[in-house]
Design an enzyme around this catalytic site. Structure first.
Site, short mmCIF file in Angstrom:
data_model
loop_
_atom_site.label_atom_id
_atom_site.label_comp_id
_atom_site.label_asym_id
_atom_site.label_seq_id
_atom_site.Cartn_x
_atom_site.Cartn_y
_atom_site.Cartn_z
N GLU A 233 34.56 -61.70 -23.60
CA GLU A 233 33.65 -62.74 -23.16
C GLU A 233 32.47 -62.11 -22.43
OE1 GLU A 233 36.43 -63.95 -19.35
OE2 GLU A 233 36.56 -65.12 -21.18
N HIS A 275 36.14 -67.16 -15.67
CA HIS A 275 36.68 -65.98 -14.97
C HIS A 275 35.65 -65.39 -14.02
CE1 HIS A 275 39.50 -65.73 -18.59
NE2 HIS A 275 40.23 -66.07 -17.53
N ALA A 297 29.31 -49.79 -33.36
CA ALA A 297 30.36 -48.77 -33.17
C ALA A 297 31.41 -48.84 -34.27
CB ALA A 297 31.02 -48.96 -31.81
N GLY A 298 31.31 -49.87 -35.12
CA GLY A 298 32.24 -49.93 -36.25
C GLY A 298 33.30 -51.00 -36.14
N VAL A 301 33.18 -57.63 -36.05
CA VAL A 301 32.85 -58.61 -35.00
C VAL A 301 32.68 -59.99 -35.62
CG1 VAL A 301 31.22 -59.25 -33.19
CG2 VAL A 301 31.72 -56.82 -33.65
#
Ligand code: ACO
Ligand code: LMR
Length: 588
Positions: A233, A275, A297-298, A301
């Site tokens: 998040e 949070h 970064a691979g 997502v």
């Protein structure tokens, strides 16, 4: 952090700090679902009760409770994990108490929110950095399917546990700061026929005890884990730790992730979400920036929860056994008995079947087991109980209890009424001073009282010391029963309670010859010595026996036989109604 494989090799046992029944029941259901032979929860540190009753599958189990950590440590030799459900204000202190009591414990989970950040940092420095595995705060814990469940992670209802295939290990690690979402994702993973290798909730506080980095590396090191599913998040920099690990190759396993909170970018000013760390104070903390960095970064997502679910569904499936564990219809019993139970071979009592007792043939052993609630460890204990019973059965029709039974029998009453009349006579002066005397000797020794001061403290308030004094016996006219019982002290490595009672007697008899250590006081003192030295009872356990009136049972039970004998004797003699002669009563 302890590796997931080490946890699988030795899941260990757990001590619960605080009281949260749904969380405790969920762990017990998990244990039963995994086929464990006994609960992983050894005990609960909570005041007000000695046991708590929980379901164990369709049956039930009693979990011991201790009012303090010290009492728990006194009774439990070792435990590996802590499930700390105390408040945020008490989390630090109770965690420190736990590790002070169990220094070799592996770690634990702190459930509480609002743990002061300085407390979290202190716990990290004290324990996490020195190899312990602490999970939380403000999270739902650590789950290693088939082996360990610390917290409500994976669900708090057995139906969830079963639906989520948590009885066996799978290939997908689920990581998140969010407690609610980690359980949601576990269900997403399980509903697409995947198994969880482990699930770890870092918790939503700014200083998690197990950092996301530690968790990602644990997933990389775990041979069972083939995929990492991560729910992040906005706010904080956890994801950039993952980006670095992926770019350096430290994490090479496929990562499927979803970062929530893009909505936060629609506002002119940063918005604080649920949070503590869910606040994007700058651009790099936004969900979009994190998504972009992870993609670069691979990582795979997802840009919506729908896509996240589809990505998860695309992972190759695990071969999972589909065994149902329906616990429907289980209901809590109305009361508990641990001294007696029914088996397919009939009733068991005090640890042995009735036929076995008949075969055993030693009623003193049976009575001893019945009173202690378990078989005694020492033959001295059985011999002492046997001798006490043989000596306490009667002391003539003159004594008040026997006399009341006799008078009632001669009034034409039946056995139970005549017995009741005798039993109702037993009390602080006659026969019912054994528990009181045990309390005197236990407190005298434990508090290292001076016998003379002990006596003076009673004389001042004109109170009688239980276990001292007799209507018949005195110095020079010894009670033969106490002389026989005294010989047991020669069989004991130490007899500090009996020594204390004798020290009291040495003083009271200087005041009045009849103030001897009477049979009640002698039974009490030697029973304390035997329970401590032969049965290894702690002070707390002896105090509980005193409070439960256990010691008076040693007089009451045998004297029931004596009263019954007097009753039957009177029925045989049938001398009719007894009336006290007028000149035996001072009237007017
Ligand atoms: N502790 C301290 N002082 C005592 C005790 C005692 N246990 N018992 C008697 N005394 C003192 C009294 O204070 C009194 O002192 P005083 O003369 O300065 O006033 C004196 O001794 C005489 O007291 P009585 O009550 O007349 O003594 P009595 O012989 O009638 O009492 C009894 C006998 C009832 C057993 C009494 O000693 C007592 O209550 N003891 C404590 C309870 C107990 O242990 N009972 C078990 C007896 S054994 C059995 O029942 C199997
Ligand atoms: C008993 O055992 O009943 C006696 O010690 C009491 C008594 O007065 O003899």
């Amino acid at each position: 952090m302890r590796s997931i494989e080490e946890i699988r090799n030795k899941p260990g046992t757990c001590l619960v700090l605080g009281n949260y029944r749904p969380g405790i029941q969920a762990i017990l259901d998990f244990d039963h679902l995994c086929g464990k032979e006994a609960p992983s929860i050894k005990a609960i540190v909570t005041a007000g009760t000695k046991f708590q009753k929980y379901f164990w599958g369709k049956g039930e189990v009693l979990i011991p409770c201790f009012p303090t950590m010290l009492a728990a440590a006194d009774a439990i030799e070792s435990v590996e994990w802590m499930f700390n459900i105390n408040s945020g204000r008490r989390a630090r202190q109770t965690t420190i108490e736990f590790f002070d009591a169990f220094p070799s414990a592996l770690g634990g989970h702190i459930f509480a929110e609002d743990v002061p950040e300085k407390h979290a940092i202190e716990l990290y420095e004290r324990y996490q950095k020195k190899g312990k595995t602490l999970v939380g705060t403000a999270g739902v814990g650590l789950l290693v399917p088939g082996y360990l469940k610390l917290g409500v992670v994976g669900g708090a209802d057995w139906r969830q546990l079963e639906k989520n295939n948590l009885k066996e290990s799978g290939s997908v690690a689920v990581l998140s700061a969010s407690g609610g979402m980690i359980n949601e994702i576990i269900t997403m993973v399980a509903s697409t026929s995947h198994g969880i290798s482990f699930a770890l909730c870092f918790g939503g506080d700014r200083f998690p005890l197990t950092s996301p980095k530690d968790a990602f590396l644990a997933a990389q090191d775990d041979s069972q884990t083939k995929h990492i599913v991560y729910y992040g998040e906005l706010g904080g920099y956890d994801e950039y730790e993952l980006v670095e690990l992926m770019k350096s190759g430290a994490v090479s396993k496929p990562v499927i992730c979803y970062i929530s909170g893009v909505i936060g970018e629609a506002f002119d000013e940063p918005v604080q979400f649920g949070h503590a760390k869910a606040l994007a104070g700058n651009k790099s903390e936004t969900a979009s920036a994190k998504r972009a960095a992870l993609t670069e970064a691979g990582a795979i997502v997802a840009h919506s929860m729908k896509e996240f679910s589809e990505r998860i569904a695309g992972i190759e499936k695990d071969e999972l056994k589909e065994e149902a564990m329906s616990l429907d219809g289980r209901s809590a019993s109305l009361f508990t008995s641990t001294i007696s139970k029914e088996t397919e071979n009939g009733y068991e009592f005090a640890g042995s079947s009735l036929p076995d007792w008949a075969h055993e043939g030693d009623i003193a052993l049976q009575i001893c087991s019945a009173l202690l609630g378990k078989h005694p460890q020492s033959q001295i204990t059985v011999d002492f109980i046997r001798t006490v019973f043989l000596l306490s059965v009667d002391h003539g029709p003159q004594v008040s209890g026997a006399l009341n039974t006799i008078v009632t029998a001669r009034a034409g009453k039946n056995l139970v009424d005549s017995l009741a009349a005798g039993l109702m006579t037993i009390g602080p002066r006659f026969g019912g001073a054994v528990s009181g005397a045990a309390n005197e000797w236990l407190s005298g020794v434990t508090e290292a009282k001076d016998p003379a001061e002990h006596i003076e403290s009673y004389a001042k308030v004109k109170k009688y010391i239980a276990g001292i004094g007799h209507k018949k016996y005195r110095v020079g006219l010894e009670d033969p029963r106490t002389a026989i019982l005294a010989k047991f002290s020669n069989r004991l490595p130490n007899h500090r309670y009996y020594d204390y009672a004798k020290a009291i007697e040495a003083i009271t008899t200087t005041k009045k010859g009849s103030l001897i250590l009477n049979v009640d006081g002698t039974i009490a003192a030697l029973m304390l010595d035997i329970l401590e030295s032969e049965e290894h009872y702690s002070h707390q356990e002896l105090k509980e026996l005193v409070d439960a009136d256990f010691f008076n049972a040693l007089f009451v039970i045998p004297r029931i036989v004596g009263f019954t004998a007097h009753y039957l004797d009177q029925k045989r003699l049938d001398e009719g109604l007894f009336r006290l002669p007028d000149d035996d009563v001072l009237l007017g």
